[in-house]
Design a protein around this motif. Structure first.
Motif, PDB file in Angstrom:
ATOM      1  N   GLY A  37       0.802  -1.227   0.000  1.00  0.00           N
ATOM      2  CA  GLY A  37       0.000   0.000   0.000  1.00  0.00           C
ATOM      3  C   GLY A  37       0.829   1.268   0.000  1.00  0.00           C
ATOM      4  N   ARG A  38       2.123   1.127  -0.332  1.00  0.00           N
ATOM      5  CA  ARG A  38       3.030   2.287  -0.251  1.00  0.00           C
ATOM      6  C   ARG A  38       2.567   3.470  -1.093  1.00  0.00           C
ATOM      7  NH1 ARG A  38       5.663   0.365   3.321  1.00  0.00           N
ATOM      8  NH2 ARG A  38       7.224  -1.300   3.151  1.00  0.00           N
ATOM      9  N   LYS A  39       1.941   3.188  -2.243  1.00  0.00           N
ATOM     10  CA  LYS A  39       1.520   4.278  -3.149  1.00  0.00           C
ATOM     11  C   LYS A  39       0.037   4.589  -3.002  1.00  0.00           C
ATOM     12  CE  LYS A  39       5.369   4.916  -5.742  1.00  0.00           C
ATOM     13  NZ  LYS A  39       5.919   3.996  -6.715  1.00  0.00           N
ATOM     14  N   ALA A  40      -0.556   4.164  -1.874  1.00  0.00           N
ATOM     15  CA  ALA A  40      -1.996   4.408  -1.671  1.00  0.00           C
ATOM     16  C   ALA A  40      -2.269   5.912  -1.724  1.00  0.00           C
ATOM     17  CB  ALA A  40      -2.443   3.838  -0.338  1.00  0.00           C
ATOM     18  N   ALA A  41      -3.454   6.272  -2.205  1.00  0.00           N
ATOM     19  CA  ALA A  41      -3.789   7.689  -2.345  1.00  0.00           C
ATOM     20  C   ALA A  41      -5.294   7.891  -2.242  1.00  0.00           C
ATOM     21  CB  ALA A  41      -3.302   8.208  -3.696  1.00  0.00           C
ATOM     22  N   VAL A  42      -5.687   9.023  -1.659  1.00  0.00           N
ATOM     23  CA  VAL A  42      -7.097   9.426  -1.712  1.00  0.00           C
ATOM     24  C   VAL A  42      -7.319   9.968  -3.125  1.00  0.00           C
ATOM     25  CG1 VAL A  42      -8.852  10.999  -0.829  1.00  0.00           C
ATOM     26  CG2 VAL A  42      -7.182   9.987   0.744  1.00  0.00           C
ATOM     27  N   VAL A  43      -8.259   9.379  -3.859  1.00  0.00           N
ATOM     28  CA  VAL A  43      -8.426   9.783  -5.260  1.00  0.00           C
ATOM     29  C   VAL A  43      -9.734  10.517  -5.508  1.00  0.00           C
ATOM     30  CG1 VAL A  43      -6.951   7.946  -6.145  1.00  0.00           C
ATOM     31  CG2 VAL A  43      -9.422   7.551  -5.931  1.00  0.00           C
ATOM     32  N   GLY A  44     -10.600  10.572  -4.492  1.00  0.00           N
ATOM     33  CA  GLY A  44     -11.855  11.267  -4.733  1.00  0.00           C
ATOM     34  C   GLY A  44     -12.825  11.096  -3.587  1.00  0.00           C
ATOM     35  N   ARG A  45     -14.083  11.448  -3.846  1.00  0.00           N
ATOM     36  CA  ARG A  45     -15.086  11.418  -2.791  1.00  0.00           C
ATOM     37  C   ARG A  45     -16.432  10.987  -3.360  1.00  0.00           C
ATOM     38  NH1 ARG A  45     -14.337  16.005  -5.206  1.00  0.00           N
ATOM     39  NH2 ARG A  45     -12.212  16.102  -4.430  1.00  0.00           N
ATOM     40  N   MET A  46     -17.294  10.527  -2.444  1.00  0.00           N
ATOM     41  CA  MET A  46     -18.645  10.155  -2.840  1.00  0.00           C
ATOM     42  C   MET A  46     -19.534  11.390  -2.686  1.00  0.00           C
ATOM     43  SD  MET A  46     -18.069   7.055  -3.635  1.00  0.00           S
ATOM     44  CE  MET A  46     -19.733   6.444  -3.937  1.00  0.00           C
ATOM     45  N   VAL A  47     -20.430  11.593  -3.642  1.00  0.00           N
ATOM     46  CA  VAL A  47     -21.279  12.795  -3.618  1.00  0.00           C
ATOM     47  C   VAL A  47     -22.738  12.415  -3.875  1.00  0.00           C
ATOM     48  CG1 VAL A  47     -19.449  14.348  -4.418  1.00  0.00           C
ATOM     49  CG2 VAL A  47     -20.879  13.182  -6.097  1.00  0.00           C
ATOM     50  N   ARG A  48     -23.643  13.293  -3.428  1.00  0.00           N
ATOM     51  CA  ARG A  48     -25.054  13.067  -3.744  1.00  0.00           C
ATOM     52  C   ARG A  48     -25.259  13.280  -5.240  1.00  0.00           C
ATOM     53  NH1 ARG A  48     -27.262  12.601   1.092  1.00  0.00           N
ATOM     54  NH2 ARG A  48     -26.212  13.895   2.646  1.00  0.00           N
ATOM     55  N   ASP A  49     -25.873  12.326  -5.905  1.00  0.00           N
ATOM     56  CA  ASP A  49     -26.131  12.432  -7.343  1.00  0.00           C
ATOM     57  C   ASP A  49     -27.205  11.416  -7.701  1.00  0.00           C
ATOM     58  OD1 ASP A  49     -26.206  12.453 -10.084  1.00  0.00           O
ATOM     59  OD2 ASP A  49     -24.131  11.814 -10.380  1.00  0.00           O
ATOM     60  N   PRO A  50     -28.419  11.911  -8.007  1.00  0.00           N
ATOM     61  CA  PRO A  50     -29.510  10.979  -8.307  1.00  0.00           C
ATOM     62  C   PRO A  50     -29.201  10.086  -9.516  1.00  0.00           C
ATOM     63  CG  PRO A  50     -30.143  13.269  -8.756  1.00  0.00           C
ATOM     64  CD  PRO A  50     -28.825  13.311  -8.070  1.00  0.00           C
ATOM     65  N   ARG A  51     -28.279  10.525 -10.392  1.00  0.00           N
ATOM     66  CA  ARG A  51     -27.961   9.692 -11.562  1.00  0.00           C
ATOM     67  C   ARG A  51     -26.906   8.641 -11.231  1.00  0.00           C
ATOM     68  NH1 ARG A  51     -26.336  14.251 -15.559  1.00  0.00           N
ATOM     69  NH2 ARG A  51     -25.364  14.795 -13.586  1.00  0.00           N
ATOM     70  N   ARG A  52     -26.370   8.690 -10.017  1.00  0.00           N
ATOM     71  CA  ARG A  52     -25.367   7.730  -9.552  1.00  0.00           C
ATOM     72  C   ARG A  52     -24.187   7.648 -10.507  1.00  0.00           C
ATOM     73  NH1 ARG A  52     -29.002   2.670  -7.363  1.00  0.00           N
ATOM     74  NH2 ARG A  52     -30.522   3.940  -6.273  1.00  0.00           N
ATOM     75  N   SER A  53     -23.738   8.803 -11.010  1.00  0.00           N
ATOM     76  CA  SER A  53     -22.680   8.742 -12.018  1.00  0.00           C
ATOM     77  C   SER A  53     -21.306   8.952 -11.388  1.00  0.00           C
ATOM     78  CB  SER A  53     -22.937   9.773 -13.122  1.00  0.00           C
ATOM     79  OG  SER A  53     -22.971  11.063 -12.570  1.00  0.00           O
ATOM     80  N   VAL A  54     -20.311   8.393 -12.043  1.00  0.00           N
ATOM     81  CA  VAL A  54     -18.925   8.576 -11.639  1.00  0.00           C
ATOM     82  C   VAL A  54     -18.354   9.661 -12.537  1.00  0.00           C
ATOM     83  CG1 VAL A  54     -16.674   7.481 -11.415  1.00  0.00           C
ATOM     84  CG2 VAL A  54     -18.753   6.140 -11.036  1.00  0.00           C
ATOM     85  N   ARG A  55     -17.895  10.763 -11.954  1.00  0.00           N
ATOM     86  CA  ARG A  55     -17.332  11.844 -12.764  1.00  0.00           C
ATOM     87  C   ARG A  55     -15.841  11.940 -12.533  1.00  0.00           C
ATOM     88  NH1 ARG A  55     -20.912  14.538 -15.718  1.00  0.00           N
ATOM     89  NH2 ARG A  55     -19.262  15.816 -16.580  1.00  0.00           N
ATOM     90  N   LEU A  56     -15.119  12.161 -13.613  1.00  0.00           N
ATOM     91  CA  LEU A  56     -13.681  12.368 -13.518  1.00  0.00           C
ATOM     92  C   LEU A  56     -13.416  13.860 -13.657  1.00  0.00           C
ATOM     93  CD1 LEU A  56     -10.903  10.800 -13.444  1.00  0.00           C
ATOM     94  CD2 LEU A  56     -10.808  11.243 -15.898  1.00  0.00           C
ATOM     95  N   LEU A  57     -12.774  14.455 -12.639  1.00  0.00           N
ATOM     96  CA  LEU A  57     -12.364  15.859 -12.735  1.00  0.00           C
ATOM     97  C   LEU A  57     -10.976  15.820 -13.352  1.00  0.00           C
ATOM     98  CD1 LEU A  57     -13.583  16.933  -9.183  1.00  0.00           C
ATOM     99  CD2 LEU A  57     -14.875  16.799 -11.323  1.00  0.00           C
ATOM    100  N   THR A  58     -10.865  16.265 -14.607  1.00  0.00           N
ATOM    101  CA  THR A  58      -9.636  16.000 -15.360  1.00  0.00           C
ATOM    102  C   THR A  58      -8.502  16.927 -14.930  1.00  0.00           C
ATOM    103  OG1 THR A  58     -10.240  17.483 -17.164  1.00  0.00           O
ATOM    104  CG2 THR A  58     -10.952  15.199 -17.371  1.00  0.00           C
ATOM    105  N   ALA A  59      -7.288  16.499 -15.265  1.00  0.00           N
ATOM    106  CA  ALA A  59      -6.088  17.235 -14.841  1.00  0.00           C
ATOM    107  C   ALA A  59      -6.109  18.673 -15.334  1.00  0.00           C
ATOM    108  CB  ALA A  59      -4.848  16.518 -15.359  1.00  0.00           C
ATOM    109  N   ILE A  60      -6.698  18.900 -16.516  1.00  0.00           N
ATOM    110  CA  ILE A  60      -6.658  20.265 -17.063  1.00  0.00           C
ATOM    111  C   ILE A  60      -7.825  21.110 -16.575  1.00  0.00           C
ATOM    112  CG2 ILE A  60      -5.380  19.629 -19.153  1.00  0.00           C
ATOM    113  CD1 ILE A  60      -8.220  19.998 -20.571  1.00  0.00           C
ATOM    114  N   GLY A  61      -8.648  20.570 -15.659  1.00  0.00           N
ATOM    115  CA  GLY A  61      -9.729  21.367 -15.105  1.00  0.00           C
ATOM    116  C   GLY A  61     -11.077  21.133 -15.768  1.00  0.00           C
ATOM    117  N   GLY A  62     -11.164  20.147 -16.657  1.00  0.00           N
ATOM    118  CA  GLY A  62     -12.449  19.787 -17.257  1.00  0.00           C
ATOM    119  C   GLY A  62     -13.106  18.683 -16.443  1.00  0.00           C
ATOM    120  N   SER A  63     -14.214  18.164 -16.922  1.00  0.00           N
ATOM    121  CA  SER A  63     -14.814  17.025 -16.245  1.00  0.00           C
ATOM    122  C   SER A  63     -15.618  16.206 -17.243  1.00  0.00           C
ATOM    123  CB  SER A  63     -15.682  17.478 -15.076  1.00  0.00           C
ATOM    124  OG  SER A  63     -17.002  17.718 -15.499  1.00  0.00           O
ATOM    125  N   ARG A  64     -15.772  14.925 -16.931  1.00  0.00           N
ATOM    126  CA  ARG A  64     -16.528  14.030 -17.814  1.00  0.00           C
ATOM    127  C   ARG A  64     -16.973  12.817 -17.010  1.00  0.00           C
ATOM    128  NH1 ARG A  64     -13.318   9.482 -18.661  1.00  0.00           N
ATOM    129  NH2 ARG A  64     -11.098   9.802 -18.987  1.00  0.00           N
TER     130      ARG A  64
END
Lengths: 335, 372
Positions: free
Chosen positions: A294-321
């Motif tokens: 687990g040496r490289k373990a990392a917090v990568v995100g969080r769970m949020v309220r979303d009725p569509r239950r979608s997984v969103r990626l907040l991209t490195a350049i500041g976009g999202s998808r």
């Protein structure tokens, strides 16, 4: 339906695999222990609670950098138990062997299985062998099953994940899938990319010794994206993942870019996703990082309220998808 | 050549991206006031389509600036008739079909694809390079190995190298299809339609690394449309959009090279020489467009014996497009994937109707997978 057949994509670990299981097997076997379709089933046994799981392994080639089919077969089952918080008690191993398979290779695979089991602190206590005619199997197929004991008071489940919870991954993603693809197709990719296959029960225990862990998942076929979508489906929330926080080794990232693969969908055999309260995250992360897997373990995100239950990626350049479940197989592109 | 030069994390740096986006907003406002309205830049290449979608960039584009996907995804532009040809080859008894993975799921007019041919007993293998198919032919001399050659000037030289190697080794059991398309004539096809609304082209980095910049000059000179050859990292794309905007503002269209770290102005003379030796320009069948004169490559006379269709006597036929599918209009930049009634409903990546959903680099697959 009548002319419908099983497609290779039904085995990819993504959406179609789930559909196959739901349409055929869940319907046929229907029972409460199976219904949650998590990594292990939870079965009451007298006053105790057991975790029970099985998995079959088909890999070409059977040996590849970092591991082999035997190590993966043991680790996969140990990890399915570990993510339910279970301590492995015993494993079984079944072999379907193609006529002509080299005896010394079989011996090497058995040795590798023994070492992986010893590392996990469990024994392979029962097994079975079948030999089939040449051409009726691809070298060797291995099935393992495992039973584990869930300590009292422990109840991990994807459905208990809450909004605001942190998502932790235990280390660099996509190494296993890329290492196997590199070996299978003799791609000659450099950078020493190795399979990450490892038993994660001790790492899971380390995380669970801290309070606040609500669920864990074994990130295998279908990759992190598929696991996150499954958890979102089970708990009714969405997830937001920070692209720049995702651990991917540089050599693996380059290989994926070259082949047109998304590391979020590539298989791992030694990685956990841990879902814990935001307050607990620093302590859980610290405990995981102090463990060798687990040496490289990392917090990568969080769970949020979303009725569509979608997984969103907040991209490195500041976009999202969005990040959907794996659709079909991941195939390398033309150019 | 180090990979870092091409894919360093710097090419995804958030602060640099933010400053490029701020500049884009200012430039787009000025360009819109010059050009009087909506700006439509077309990314010709499927890899750009995927890179734009995967980086979540669409949300960063200012209002009034739209990226359209063009006819640059190899699977997408391959005609229904040519796909039928591939499936007919897969049915040749004893043949091994060697193909890039992308081609496995494209349905022919009978509803079958290479996956279903394999289920029915055809020997279909996914390879990563056409040279693997030549090795396969050398290793299995009793089998006829047929490579599925599709794509643009990026893929054609590699297939040419494979064919030349097979010729040198005297392999009689290797052949290939040559359904190759050329990018510059494709641009001409788009521009010669007076109803096109293209304000600039983001040109493909890979193809340009082979053909160089000269073949695009007519776009800027004859049609007065700005062109920028772009790399595939997010900052490459943002920079290329800004360069296009600057050309719109200056009113002096030209062919610029944002991807100069990989694309020399003269392209790759060795690759071009090999490509011109093995293949020659001929009419090509484009999905939804039909047969267009001198827009593709077929086998040259010297290498005609490697033409799989000829070897196995399979005629080149036209076939109708799937019903209701908008792929053709999407390839021409006249529609976007969500405009299609089938999109996301009858047509998804695991059950694709049109090739733009089948291909991992198709516009519909990008919109489906990554959302708006």
């Amino acid at each position: 339906m009548k002319n419908d057949t099983v497609k290779l994509a039904h085995g990819s670990g993504g959406r179609l695999s789930r559909e196959l299981v739901e349409r055929v097997f869940l319907k046929a076997f229907s029972n409460p222990a199976l219904a949650p379709l998590e990594d292990s089933a939870v079965v009451p046994a007298g006053g105790e609670t057991l975790a029970f799981t099985t998995d079959s392994y088909v890999v070409t080639p059977v040996e590849f950098p970092g591991a082999d089919i035997g190590r993966v077969a043991v680790c996969g089952t140990v990890n399915d138990l570990a993510v339910k918080g279970a301590r492995p008690l015993a494993l079984s191993a079944g072999f379907i062997i193609e006529e002509g398979f080299p005896m010394d290779l079989l011996g090497r695979l058995a040795g590798s299985m023994r070492r992986a089991a010893a590392e996990a602190g469990v024994s392979i206590v029962t097994g079975d062998t079948k030999v089939v005619e040449k051409g009726k199997a691809d070298g060797v197929f291995i099935n393992t099953a495992g039973v584990g004991l869930i300590p009292r008071g422990r109840a991990l489940s994807s459905s208990s994940v809450k909004a605001g919870d942190a998502v932790i991954v235990s280390g660099c993603l996509a190494d296993h899938g890329v290492a196997v693809m590199n070996a299978r197709n003799r791609l000659g990719l450099r950078g020493g990319i190795k399979s990450d296959a490892a038993p994660l029960n001790a790492l899971a225990e380390a995380a669970l010794r801290r309070p606040g862990v609500r669920a864990m998942r074994d990130i295998t076929r279908g990759g992190l994206a598929t696991v996150l979508n499954e958890v979102c489906g089970a708990c009714g929330l969405g997830a937001e993942i920070e692209e720049s926080a995702l651990p991917v080794a540089p050599a693996t990232a380059k290989a994926c870019a070259l082949l047109g693969l998304d590391p979020m969908y590539v298989a791992n055999e030694g990685k956990l996703a841990v879902f814990c309260s935001a307050a607990a995250a620093p302590a859980v992360l610290k405990a995981m990082r102090s463990h060798r897997y687990g040496r490289k373990a990392a917090v990568v995100g969080r769970m949020v309220r979303d009725p569509r239950r979608s997984v969103r990626l907040l991209t490195a350049i500041g976009g999202s998808r969005v990040m959907l479940m794996l659709e079909g197989e991941q195939l390398p592109r033309i150019c | 050549m180090t990979a870092d030069r091409f894919s360093s994390p710097l090419w995804r740096d958030r602060a640099l991206a933010a400053s490029a986006v701020r500049r884009m907003e200012a430039l787009a406002a000025e360009a819109a006031s010059r050009s009087g309205g909506q700006l439509n830049f077309m990314e010709v290449c499927g890899t750009h389509t995927m890179a734009i979608a995967a980086s979540g960039m669409r949300r960063l584009f200012p209002k009034g600036l739209r990226m359209l996907s063009g006819p640059g995804c190899p699977v997408c532009v391959t005609s229904q008739g040519d796909i039928d040809g591939v499936l007919a080859l897969a049915a040749v008894p004893g043949a091994v079909i060697a193909t890039f993975g992308d081609m496995m799921k494209v349905k022919g007019s009978g509803g079958l694809d290479l996956h279903s041919m394999r289920e029915r007993g055809s020997d279909v293998r996914v390879v990563y390079s056409p040279l693997d198919a030549v090795e396969l032919a050398a290793a299995e001399p009793s089998r006829q190995v047929i490579f599925v050659g599709v794509g643009f000037e990026t893929t054609a030289p590699v297939v040419a190298a494979a064919v030349a190697r097979a010729a040198k080794a005297g392999l009689r059991n290797f052949s290939s299809t040559a359904f190759f398309k050329l990018v510059p004539p494709a641009l001409e096809m788009l521009l010669s339609d007076p109803s096109n609304k293209i304000s600039g082209f983001m040109l493909p980095g890979h193809v340009s690394s082979v053909i160089g910049l000269e073949p695009y000059l007519f776009v800027a000179r004859k049609y007065r449309v700005p062109c920028v050859v772009a790399g595939f990292e997010p900052l490459d794309i943002l920079a290329a959009v800004n360069m296009l905007l600057e050309q719109v503002i200056s009113g002096r269209p030209e062919v610029q090279d944002e991807y100069f770290r990989a694309v020399p102005a003269a392209g790759n003379p060795a690759a071009l020489k090999l490509m011109r030796e093995v293949f020659s320009v001929r009419d090509a069948d484009w999905r939804a467009i039909g047969r267009v004169k001198d827009t593709g490559l077929g086998f040259s006379r010297a290498y005609a014996r490697f033409d799989a269709l000829k070897r196995f006597g399979i005629p080149r036929k036209a076939a109708p497009e799937p019903k209701g599918c908008l792929c053709g209009r999407i390839l021409l930049g006249k529609a976007q994937p969500p405009d299609c009634r089938l999109f996301g409903k009858a047509c998804t990546p695991s059950n694709a109707v049109g090739p733009c959903m089948v291909s991992s680099e198709g516009a519909c697959a990008a919109w489906f997978k990554y959302g708006a």
